[in-house]
Write a protein that holds these residues in place. Structure first.
Motif, PDB file in Angstrom:
ATOM      1  N   GLY A  43      41.518  17.908  20.694  1.00 18.79           N
ATOM      2  CA  GLY A  43      41.109  16.528  20.932  1.00 18.79           C
ATOM      3  C   GLY A  43      42.109  15.543  20.349  1.00 18.79           C
ATOM      4  O   GLY A  43      42.454  14.543  20.986  1.00 18.79           O
ATOM      5  N   SER A  44      42.590  15.831  19.162  1.00 18.74           N
ATOM      6  CA  SER A  44      43.586  14.963  18.527  1.00 18.74           C
ATOM      7  C   SER A  44      44.879  14.930  19.336  1.00 18.74           C
ATOM      8  O   SER A  44      45.490  13.872  19.510  1.00 18.74           O
ATOM      9  N   GLN A  45      45.284  16.097  19.828  1.00 15.96           N
ATOM     10  CA  GLN A  45      46.508  16.161  20.630  1.00 15.96           C
ATOM     11  C   GLN A  45      46.336  15.373  21.928  1.00 15.96           C
ATOM     12  O   GLN A  45      47.249  14.655  22.346  1.00 15.96           O
ATOM     13  N   MET A  46      45.185  15.499  22.560  1.00 26.00           N
ATOM     14  CA  MET A  46      44.929  14.772  23.798  1.00 26.00           C
ATOM     15  C   MET A  46      44.934  13.267  23.541  1.00 26.00           C
ATOM     16  O   MET A  46      45.478  12.499  24.332  1.00 26.00           O
ATOM     17  N   GLN A  47      44.326  12.850  22.448  1.00 27.79           N
ATOM     18  CA  GLN A  47      44.280  11.428  22.115  1.00 27.79           C
ATOM     19  C   GLN A  47      45.689  10.885  21.887  1.00 27.79           C
ATOM     20  O   GLN A  47      46.046   9.801  22.376  1.00 27.79           O
ATOM     21  N   SER A  48      46.500  11.655  21.168  1.00 29.06           N
ATOM     22  CA  SER A  48      47.875  11.240  20.906  1.00 29.06           C
ATOM     23  C   SER A  48      48.666  11.134  22.207  1.00 29.06           C
ATOM     24  O   SER A  48      49.411  10.168  22.411  1.00 29.06           O
ATOM     25  N   LYS A  49      48.497  12.093  23.102  1.00 30.82           N
ATOM     26  CA  LYS A  49      49.211  12.051  24.381  1.00 30.82           C
ATOM     27  C   LYS A  49      48.749  10.873  25.230  1.00 30.82           C
ATOM     28  O   LYS A  49      49.565  10.229  25.901  1.00 30.82           O
ATOM     29  N   ALA A  50      47.459  10.580  25.182  1.00 30.90           N
ATOM     30  CA  ALA A  50      46.939   9.431  25.941  1.00 30.90           C
ATOM     31  C   ALA A  50      47.534   8.128  25.411  1.00 30.90           C
ATOM     32  O   ALA A  50      47.902   7.242  26.188  1.00 30.90           O
ATOM     33  N   GLN A  51      47.647   8.010  24.100  1.00 31.64           N
ATOM     34  CA  GLN A  51      48.238   6.805  23.507  1.00 31.64           C
ATOM     35  C   GLN A  51      49.716   6.684  23.893  1.00 31.64           C
ATOM     36  O   GLN A  51      50.197   5.590  24.220  1.00 31.64           O
ATOM     37  N   ASP A  52      50.426   7.813  23.861  1.00 29.88           N
ATOM     38  CA  ASP A  52      51.837   7.791  24.267  1.00 29.88           C
ATOM     39  C   ASP A  52      51.976   7.375  25.723  1.00 29.88           C
ATOM     40  O   ASP A  52      52.877   6.600  26.070  1.00 29.88           O
ATOM     41  N   THR A  53      51.080   7.884  26.558  1.00 25.00           N
ATOM     42  CA  THR A  53      51.108   7.534  27.981  1.00 25.00           C
ATOM     43  C   THR A  53      50.857   6.049  28.180  1.00 25.00           C
ATOM     44  O   THR A  53      51.545   5.390  28.970  1.00 25.00           O
ATOM     45  N   MET A  54      49.905   5.509  27.455  1.00 28.71           N
ATOM     46  CA  MET A  54      49.607   4.070  27.560  1.00 28.71           C
ATOM     47  C   MET A  54      50.811   3.238  27.134  1.00 28.71           C
ATOM     48  O   MET A  54      51.133   2.229  27.772  1.00 28.71           O
ATOM     49  N   GLU A  55      51.482   3.649  26.077  1.00 26.68           N
ATOM     50  CA  GLU A  55      52.674   2.923  25.629  1.00 26.68           C
ATOM     51  C   GLU A  55      53.758   2.972  26.701  1.00 26.68           C
ATOM     52  O   GLU A  55      54.431   1.969  26.965  1.00 26.68           O
ATOM     53  N   SER A  56      53.916   4.136  27.318  1.00 26.30           N
ATOM     54  CA  SER A  56      54.919   4.268  28.385  1.00 26.30           C
ATOM     55  C   SER A  56      54.592   3.373  29.567  1.00 26.30           C
ATOM     56  O   SER A  56      55.474   2.741  30.158  1.00 26.30           O
ATOM     57  N   VAL A  57      53.316   3.316  29.927  1.00 32.66           N
ATOM     58  CA  VAL A  57      52.884   2.462  31.042  1.00 32.66           C
ATOM     59  C   VAL A  57      53.132   0.996  30.703  1.00 32.66           C
ATOM     60  O   VAL A  57      53.643   0.227  31.529  1.00 32.66           O
TER      61      VAL A  57
END
Length: 65
Positions: A43-57
């Motif tokens: 869950g922590s890894q998924m949350q971190s990846k989602a945040q990275d994706t949002m920053e990229s967007v």
């Protein structure tokens, strides 16, 4: 004497069974804890990846200020 011997063996069998049941419960508890920790890590890894994706967007669309 024979009754005492049978009673002794019954007590031994009961103690062995209780010890095995306790060990099985400990193993099940340990497995459950391990699974819980694995799920939390995922869950922590998924949350971190989602945040990275949002920053990229945000960067790609110029929304990041």
């Amino acid at each position: 004497m024979n009754t005492e011997n049978a009673s002794y063996h019954a007590g031994q069998a009961k103690a062995t069974t209780e010890e095995k049941a306790s060990n099985m419960a400990d193993k099940a508890s340990s497995a459950a804890q391990s699974a819980k920790e694995s799920i939390q890590e995922a869950g922590s890894q998924m949350q971190s990846k989602a945040q990275d994706t949002m920053e990229s967007v945000k960067e790609a669309t110029g929304m990041k200020k």
